[in-house]
Write an enzyme that holds these catalytic residues in place. Sequence first.
Site, PDB file in Angstrom:
ATOM      1  N   GLY A  32      -1.938  12.125   4.599  1.00 24.13           N
ATOM      2  CA  GLY A  32      -2.149  13.477   5.253  1.00 24.13           C
ATOM      3  C   GLY A  32      -1.546  13.794   6.515  1.00 24.13           C
ATOM      4  O   GLY A  32      -1.326  14.871   6.684  1.00 24.13           O
ATOM      5  N   GLY A 132      -1.419  -2.215  -2.371  1.00 30.70           N
ATOM      6  CA  GLY A 132      -2.406  -1.266  -1.314  1.00 30.70           C
ATOM      7  C   GLY A 132      -1.261  -0.777  -0.414  1.00 30.70           C
ATOM      8  O   GLY A 132      -0.082  -1.120  -0.253  1.00 30.70           O
ATOM      9  N   HIS A 175       8.348  -0.840  -1.220  1.00 38.38           N
ATOM     10  CA  HIS A 175       7.261  -0.003  -0.552  1.00 38.38           C
ATOM     11  C   HIS A 175       7.592   0.401   0.714  1.00 38.38           C
ATOM     12  O   HIS A 175       7.514   1.604   1.012  1.00 38.38           O
ATOM     13  CB  HIS A 175       6.077  -1.188  -0.442  1.00 38.38           C
ATOM     14  CG  HIS A 175       4.937  -0.458  -0.004  1.00 38.38           C
ATOM     15  ND1 HIS A 175       3.579  -0.116  -0.558  1.00 38.38           N
ATOM     16  CD2 HIS A 175       4.597   0.130   1.251  1.00 38.38           C
ATOM     17  CE1 HIS A 175       2.803   0.401   0.003  1.00 38.38           C
ATOM     18  NE2 HIS A 175       3.501   0.648   1.043  1.00 38.38           N
ATOM     19  N   GLU A 176       8.337  -0.216   1.507  1.00 39.28           N
ATOM     20  CA  GLU A 176       8.716   0.178   2.926  1.00 39.28           C
ATOM     21  C   GLU A 176       9.821   1.065   2.750  1.00 39.28           C
ATOM     22  O   GLU A 176       9.879   2.211   3.349  1.00 39.28           O
ATOM     23  CB  GLU A 176       9.012  -1.008   3.552  1.00 39.28           C
ATOM     24  CG  GLU A 176       7.952  -1.962   3.728  1.00 39.28           C
ATOM     25  CD  GLU A 176       6.545  -1.239   4.308  1.00 39.28           C
ATOM     26  OE1 GLU A 176       6.788  -0.415   5.134  1.00 39.28           O
ATOM     27  OE2 GLU A 176       5.745  -1.736   4.030  1.00 39.28           O
TER      28      GLU A 176
END
Length: 216
Positions: A32, A132, A175-176
């Site tokens: 967000g 996650g 992911h990074e």
Amino acid sequence: MGLLRKITNWYARLAPSWGHSSPPYGHVVQIGDPVLRKVSELVPVDKIKSKEIQIVIQKLIYVLNKYGSVGMSAPQIGVNCRIFVMRLTAQNVAALPLDKKKLQDINTVPLTVFVNPKLKIIDYTKVIHVEGCESIRSFAAEVARYNEVQVTGYNADGEDISQVFKGWPARIAQHEMDHLDAKLYTDIMDRKTLQCVCWEEVNLSKGKLAIPFTPQ
């Protein structure tokens, strides 16, 4: 004078301020926050050893340790520059069940800093595991990632670096890298598998469970 102004303006775009209450944060921003959806900028190679960039690197390592994470990117601490750190300690690996370590190909990775990383796919085989993210606290989902990749770039001293990662370390690197490109695992996850990892605790506490956004 023009060059100095250009450098100052570049730093200002990365973070509004370098003060204690502004980026780089000592916590992980959450989904967000617009910073997670902005493609990160390259770090000028001659500025890697500058005070400002070294502060970002040290804060990334601090937050990585604070959260007990295996990877952390600059956008996650509020700075849109192309830097991430990763580490998988022997203690991390030893704490996992043997069958999980074997299934997910989990191996140790020393603390590694990548500045301006580039990723090359070595093995195009995709492997699906539950993943996650500290920026999506308390949730996880199944995500398909390439089995083996090579990451090149610069280290914290501005020196060339190249590493090949396979299995779970390859997943961490991908992911990074996604974070630097303004992507989250929720963009590529199997949507039907998304779950709150503490759903059982929520039921046991009759809905009175508080989810912390920083380690207790």
